[in-house]
Design a protein around this motif. Structure first.
Motif, PDB file in Angstrom:
ATOM      1  N   LYS A  30      30.296  51.328 114.849  1.00 27.15           N
ATOM      2  CA  LYS A  30      30.128  50.463 115.140  1.00 27.15           C
ATOM      3  C   LYS A  30      30.456  49.901 113.104  1.00 27.15           C
ATOM      4  CE  LYS A  30      26.210  47.836 115.732  1.00 27.15           C
ATOM      5  NZ  LYS A  30      25.095  47.620 115.880  1.00 27.15           N
ATOM      6  N   GLU A  31      31.247  51.735 112.642  1.00 24.81           N
ATOM      7  CA  GLU A  31      31.529  50.566 111.381  1.00 24.81           C
ATOM      8  C   GLU A  31      33.523  50.515 111.369  1.00 24.81           C
ATOM      9  OE1 GLU A  31      30.038  54.634 108.741  1.00 24.81           O
ATOM     10  OE2 GLU A  31      31.672  54.578 109.719  1.00 24.81           O
ATOM     11  N   ASN A  32      33.794  50.221 112.411  1.00 24.78           N
ATOM     12  CA  ASN A  32      35.180  50.286 112.175  1.00 24.78           C
ATOM     13  C   ASN A  32      35.133  48.372 113.313  1.00 24.78           C
ATOM     14  OD1 ASN A  32      35.517  52.440 111.560  1.00 24.78           O
ATOM     15  ND2 ASN A  32      36.413  53.735 113.232  1.00 24.78           N
ATOM     16  N   ASP A  33      33.951  48.473 113.778  1.00 16.01           N
ATOM     17  CA  ASP A  33      34.203  46.860 114.479  1.00 16.01           C
ATOM     18  C   ASP A  33      35.078  45.846 113.586  1.00 16.01           C
ATOM     19  OD1 ASP A  33      31.198  46.954 116.697  1.00 16.01           O
ATOM     20  OD2 ASP A  33      32.818  48.117 117.063  1.00 16.01           O
ATOM     21  N   LYS A  34      36.413  45.070 114.118  1.00 17.88           N
ATOM     22  CA  LYS A  34      36.629  43.585 113.899  1.00 17.88           C
ATOM     23  C   LYS A  34      36.580  42.897 114.586  1.00 17.88           C
ATOM     24  CE  LYS A  34      39.500  46.175 110.822  1.00 17.88           C
ATOM     25  NZ  LYS A  34      39.155  47.351 110.760  1.00 17.88           N
ATOM     26  N   LEU A  35      36.430  41.837 113.983  1.00 15.35           N
ATOM     27  CA  LEU A  35      36.720  40.416 114.980  1.00 15.35           C
ATOM     28  C   LEU A  35      38.083  39.721 114.785  1.00 15.35           C
ATOM     29  CD1 LEU A  35      35.254  38.904 117.025  1.00 15.35           C
ATOM     30  CD2 LEU A  35      34.615  37.433 114.825  1.00 15.35           C
ATOM     31  N   LEU A  36      39.193  39.581 115.028  1.00 13.42           N
ATOM     32  CA  LEU A  36      40.571  38.822 115.821  1.00 13.42           C
ATOM     33  C   LEU A  36      40.238  37.075 115.443  1.00 13.42           C
ATOM     34  CD1 LEU A  36      43.596  38.795 114.989  1.00 13.42           C
ATOM     35  CD2 LEU A  36      43.753  39.218 117.319  1.00 13.42           C
ATOM     36  N   ILE A  37      40.703  37.060 114.921  1.00  6.90           N
ATOM     37  CA  ILE A  37      40.261  35.584 114.917  1.00  6.90           C
ATOM     38  C   ILE A  37      41.823  34.643 114.498  1.00  6.90           C
ATOM     39  CG2 ILE A  37      39.462  33.373 113.348  1.00  6.90           C
ATOM     40  CD1 ILE A  37      37.115  34.826 112.596  1.00  6.90           C
ATOM     41  N   CYS A  38      42.146  33.996 115.970  1.00  9.05           N
ATOM     42  CA  CYS A  38      43.482  33.451 115.864  1.00  9.05           C
ATOM     43  C   CYS A  38      43.413  31.980 116.311  1.00  9.05           C
ATOM     44  CB  CYS A  38      44.245  34.387 117.265  1.00  9.05           C
ATOM     45  SG  CYS A  38      45.323  35.949 117.220  1.00  9.05           S
ATOM     46  N   THR A  39      43.500  31.534 115.254  1.00 10.71           N
ATOM     47  CA  THR A  39      43.944  30.148 115.094  1.00 10.71           C
ATOM     48  C   THR A  39      45.156  29.460 115.503  1.00 10.71           C
ATOM     49  OG1 THR A  39      44.878  29.621 113.046  1.00 10.71           O
ATOM     50  CG2 THR A  39      42.731  29.240 113.368  1.00 10.71           C
ATOM     51  N   GLY A  40      46.034  28.985 115.905  1.00  6.69           N
ATOM     52  CA  GLY A  40      47.599  27.966 116.139  1.00  6.69           C
ATOM     53  C   GLY A  40      48.301  28.912 115.513  1.00  6.69           C
ATOM     54  N   ARG A  41      47.560  28.912 113.728  1.00  5.46           N
ATOM     55  CA  ARG A  41      49.126  29.579 113.112  1.00  5.46           C
ATOM     56  C   ARG A  41      48.917  30.457 111.979  1.00  5.46           C
ATOM     57  NH1 ARG A  41      50.591  23.804 110.443  1.00  5.46           N
ATOM     58  NH2 ARG A  41      50.407  22.431 112.544  1.00  5.46           N
ATOM     59  N   LYS A  42      47.324  30.956 112.354  1.00  4.80           N
ATOM     60  CA  LYS A  42      47.330  32.231 111.124  1.00  4.80           C
ATOM     61  C   LYS A  42      46.171  32.979 111.698  1.00  4.80           C
ATOM     62  CE  LYS A  42      48.380  30.483 106.651  1.00  4.80           C
ATOM     63  NZ  LYS A  42      47.329  29.984 105.560  1.00  4.80           N
ATOM     64  N   GLU A  43      46.554  34.436 111.391  1.00  4.85           N
ATOM     65  CA  GLU A  43      45.510  35.787 112.485  1.00  4.85           C
ATOM     66  C   GLU A  43      44.422  35.787 110.613  1.00  4.85           C
ATOM     67  OE1 GLU A  43      48.731  35.988 112.939  1.00  4.85           O
ATOM     68  OE2 GLU A  43      48.468  35.101 114.591  1.00  4.85           O
ATOM     69  N   PHE A  44      42.968  36.195 111.847  1.00  2.00           N
ATOM     70  CA  PHE A  44      42.714  36.612 110.565  1.00  2.00           C
ATOM     71  C   PHE A  44      41.394  37.860 111.314  1.00  2.00           C
ATOM     72  CE2 PHE A  44      42.303  33.621 106.994  1.00  2.00           C
ATOM     73  CZ  PHE A  44      43.269  32.311 108.205  1.00  2.00           C
ATOM     74  N   ILE A  45      41.244  38.359 110.491  1.00  2.00           N
ATOM     75  CA  ILE A  45      40.352  40.325 110.653  1.00  2.00           C
ATOM     76  C   ILE A  45      39.008  39.513 110.204  1.00  2.00           C
ATOM     77  CG2 ILE A  45      40.179  42.253 111.288  1.00  2.00           C
ATOM     78  CD1 ILE A  45      43.123  42.452 112.041  1.00  2.00           C
ATOM     79  N   CYS A  46      37.994  40.003 110.988  1.00  2.00           N
ATOM     80  CA  CYS A  46      36.801  40.581 110.060  1.00  2.00           C
ATOM     81  C   CYS A  46      35.841  41.841 110.094  1.00  2.00           C
ATOM     82  CB  CYS A  46      35.959  39.115 110.665  1.00  2.00           C
ATOM     83  SG  CYS A  46      34.216  39.359 110.324  1.00  2.00           S
ATOM     84  N   ASN A  47      35.961  42.580 109.083  1.00  2.00           N
ATOM     85  CA  ASN A  47      35.041  43.726 109.159  1.00  2.00           C
ATOM     86  C   ASN A  47      33.432  43.023 110.028  1.00  2.00           C
ATOM     87  OD1 ASN A  47      36.334  45.980 109.084  1.00  2.00           O
ATOM     88  ND2 ASN A  47      36.822  44.867 106.787  1.00  2.00           N
ATOM     89  N   LEU A  48      33.050  43.675 110.251  1.00  2.00           N
ATOM     90  CA  LEU A  48      31.660  43.794 111.079  1.00  2.00           C
ATOM     91  C   LEU A  48      30.945  43.836 110.406  1.00  2.00           C
ATOM     92  CD1 LEU A  48      32.459  42.422 114.501  1.00  2.00           C
ATOM     93  CD2 LEU A  48      31.399  40.903 113.284  1.00  2.00           C
ATOM     94  N   ALA A  49      31.487  45.117 109.775  1.00  2.00           N
ATOM     95  CA  ALA A  49      29.852  46.238 109.440  1.00  2.00           C
ATOM     96  C   ALA A  49      29.564  45.086 107.700  1.00  2.00           C
ATOM     97  CB  ALA A  49      30.900  46.959 108.922  1.00  2.00           C
ATOM     98  N   ASN A  50      30.771  44.219 106.952  1.00  2.00           N
ATOM     99  CA  ASN A  50      30.637  44.383 105.834  1.00  2.00           C
ATOM    100  C   ASN A  50      30.515  42.590 105.892  1.00  2.00           C
ATOM    101  OD1 ASN A  50      32.884  44.261 105.648  1.00  2.00           O
ATOM    102  ND2 ASN A  50      32.928  44.949 103.962  1.00  2.00           N
ATOM    103  N   GLN A  51      31.605  41.729 107.289  1.00  2.00           N
ATOM    104  CA  GLN A  51      31.434  40.022 107.548  1.00  2.00           C
ATOM    105  C   GLN A  51      32.655  39.707 106.034  1.00  2.00           C
ATOM    106  OE1 GLN A  51      28.708  37.456 108.957  1.00  2.00           O
ATOM    107  NE2 GLN A  51      27.884  38.783 110.149  1.00  2.00           N
TER     108      GLN A  51
END
Lengths: 467, 197
Positions: free
Chosen positions: A413-434
């Motif tokens: 669970k520590e390594n879970d990430k969420l990838l957020i892709c908007t039209g122009r940029k990508e963001f990565i969210c670390n789900l452990a600490n948001q």
């Protein structure tokens, strides 16, 4: 052991240490691991026959210059694919090692942990140069999560596949798009437009080594049906779904499976009928079954369900997705839609760590929830509730319709990430600490922004496996 | 339960038989004598010596008297291997101290030391140490080009020019690929003709 003693005796009499090594290496070279040990047992005996206290520098020299294939196998199996393809031209031994099927399995074991997504391919629509100036084409890049780097694939527009397509006259346009992936192989579909007709070809390809194999289209069993979707599942098998609409609320489906060993399509179970269509873009493979999103009627109106078809036992299961609105036109009593249903928008389902999961997000804010289900189909438990409304990194971005989320599960669970892709940029969210950070994958920003943004995200392993 | 490992270097010539085993019964307290190629002897707990599968097999086959000779492992390498065993044998896989030790272990090691450790780990059949050292070497050579790799290992190029051209042609698309780094700079292996759309 007898052989080594004999050689030891001969060795003392006639040969120097170094020659003994070389002879033994040549003789026993087809026993890879035994060779290594045998070559060291021999000098052990010589050592004791001769002078125990002598400093055996000659031994050292022989060891260091010995062509130690074992060690190269070990070191090379830890290298990533880009380096390996480059190092094929170092020497013949390395070329043989890298192409060896046993090496490919060792490399796979070292790199591909089934529970973790090492990266994903994303395809975006860009201008092609080939047919005419305004035709668009899919280009792919690979983003590696571990190294946080964008790696361009050797053949971004997959011209290798286009060269394999049989010659058709008057081709107006040809597009290659990725459908799905498993185990490092990607299933690609080639659409060829010519003279008002559309031809489809499917290829199984490793996007890194560009080894490919064609998958023939399955025969249609019903009149006026269409092959809606192809899935790639473990052990290099492909599933195809054939659909025909036999009535107002009657959709008939037939599932076929193609396996690499037999090179043939075979029917899975029997055809089944459903009242509502299956949604092909929301599908995944889990628990030996292919799962799709669909609708179903119940006492409460029309609800969203996950339809699960087990490819071994041909059973069908249904899991109800709670509190989810259906498409507006199907919901007849929208004034009575529960408030929870009005708030959430369904996003996608997938498989991770042995569980089926689904992601839903709020319609107007960056609030997401991730649920997972167990193999006993009993229900859903919430895994994450992500609230990124106040996040300063995302403040400038408005979650509109073309914003995509992809949950990248790690080993734990520590390594879970969420990838957020908007039209122009990508963001990565670390789900452990948001915490959110901008992904460092920046293409030539200005050119990309001008294009219509439509892209496909595909989690992919990097392997050397060939189809 | 395991007693503290004591790796004692004994000078050649000193009588060591008195120290070696018969007294204690439990395997944790039994000590095994390992002899490097120069003749230097290391006294190691049996528990730690079992980190090497080869030594473990030898012990099970009854080879516990006298010293176990390791004719291709030198004394400094052997001391490093014993240090590795001290930190890893008997501990769980994801122990944090073990991982810290690993990082320090490979950080300051030069390539020749790493090679020696790889050869020793291969001979002694100690897989975790082999993996660790191989990964360290792989990280070192990952971004090198072909010439640098040849120099690193001392490999001679045995391709004829035609064969080499054939291999490069086969992997032409890879040699043209660009890698985009974080700050937007592009590094290319050769001056390829990739035009980004």
């Amino acid at each position: 052991m007898i052989i080594t003693r004999v050689w030891a005796l001969i060795g003392i009499g006639f040969l120097s240490y170094i020659d003994i090594y070389r002879l033994c290496y040549v003789l026993l070279s087809h026993y890879r691991s035994n060779c290594f040990h045998a070559c060291y047992i021999i000098p052990q005996y010589i050592f004791f026959f001769l002078n125990k206290d002598s400093k055996t520098l000659a031994l050292f020299i022989a060891v260091k210059h010995m062509d130690n294939e074992d060690v190269y196998w070990e070191i090379l199996s830890w290298l990533p694919i880009q380096s390996l393809m480059r190092f094929k031209s170092v020497c013949k031994l390395w070329q043989d090692i890298i192409s060896h099927p046993f090496f490919i399995t060792i490399h796979y074991q070292h790199h591909c942990n089934q529970q973790e997504t090492p990266g994903f391919i994303f395809q975006y629509l860009g201008y092609a140069k080939e047919y005419h100036r305004h035709s668009k084409e899919y280009f792919s890049y690979f983003y590696s999560i571990k190294h946080d780097k964008l790696i361009s694939l050797p053949d971004p527009s997959l011209s290798v596949i286009k060269r394999h397509v049989p010659r058709i006259l008057n081709v107006e346009d040809m597009k290659v798009s990725a459908l799905c992936s498993w185990d490092g192989l990607v299933l690609y579909r080639v659409k060829v437009y010519t003279d008002g007709f559309k031809f489809l070809f499917h290829y199984l390809c490793n996007p890194f080594t560009l080894a490919l194999k064609e998958i023939p289209c399955p025969d249609k069993e019903f009149d006026r049906s269409s092959i809606k979707k192809m899935f790639l599942i473990p052990d290099h098998r492909v599933i195809s779904v054939e659909h025909v609409k036999t009535g107002e609320f009657q959709h008939k489906y037939l599932i076929k499976m193609y396996s690499m060993e037999t090179n043939k399509w075979s029917i899975c179970g029997t055809a089944f009928t459903r009242k509502y269509k299956l949604s092909y873009f929301q599908g995944c493979f889990w628990n030996q079954a292919v799962n799709w999103i669909s609708h179903s009627s119940s006492n409460y109106g029309i609800i969203k369900v996950v339809v699960s078809f087990n490819i071994e036992s041909y059973d069908m299961h249904q899991i109800i997705i709670p509190d989810m609105p259906t498409a507006e036109k199907l919901w007849r009593f929208h004034r009575d839609m529960p408030t929870a249903a009005k708030r959430w928008r369904f996003h996608h389902i997938g498989e991770s760590r042995g569980h089926l999961y689904f992601v839903r997000c709020e319609k107007y804010y960056f609030v997401l929830e991730i649920f997972e289900a167990d193999k006993d189909y009993s229900g859903w438990s919430i895994l994450y509730h992500v609230d990124l409304r106040v996040n300063h990194v995302l403040k400038s971005i408005h979650p509109s319709a073309d914003c995509t989320f992809l949950w990248l599960s790690g080993v734990t669970k520590e390594n879970d990430k969420l990838l957020i892709c908007t039209g122009r940029k990508e963001f990565i969210c670390n789900l452990a600490n948001q915490t959110v950070y901008e992904a460092t994958s920046r293409l030539e920003g200005s050119r990309r922004q001008k294009l219509h943004q439509f892209f496909i995200l595909l989690p992919v392993n990097c392997t050397l496996i060939s189809p | 339960m395991a007693s503290e490992a004591v790796a004692v270097k004994i000078q050649e010539g000193v009588a060591v038989d008195a120290v070696v085993p018969a007294a204690s019964e439990t395997s944790a307290q039994r000590k095994i004598l390992l002899k490097s190629v120069e003749g230097e002897e290391f006294l190691v707990d049996e528990l730690f010596a079992r980190g090497s599968k080869m030594i473990s097999n030898m012990i099970d086959d009854g080879f516990t008297e006298g010293a176990i000779p390791l004719p291709n492992v030198t004394a400094p390498v052997l001391s490093k291997v014993v240090e590795y065993w001290k930190h890893h044998v008997g501990k769980s896989e994801t122990d944090k101290d073990a991982r810290e030790f690993d990082r320090a272990f490979v950080k300051d090691a030069s390539s020749s030391v790493l090679f020696d450790i790889i050869m020793a780990a291969n001979y002694l059949d100690c897989k975790p140490l082999l993996d660790l050292a191989c990964q360290a070497v792989a990280d070192a050579i990952r971004d090198m080009n072909v010439e640098q790799v040849r120099g690193f290992f001392g490999i001679t190029n045995d391709f004829t020019p035609e064969e080499e051209a054939a291999v490069l042609e086969e992997n032409r698309e890879w040699s043209n690929a660009l890698t985009v780094t974080g700050n937007g700079q592009k590094e290319s292996n050769e001056g390829g003709n990739i035009v980004l759309p």
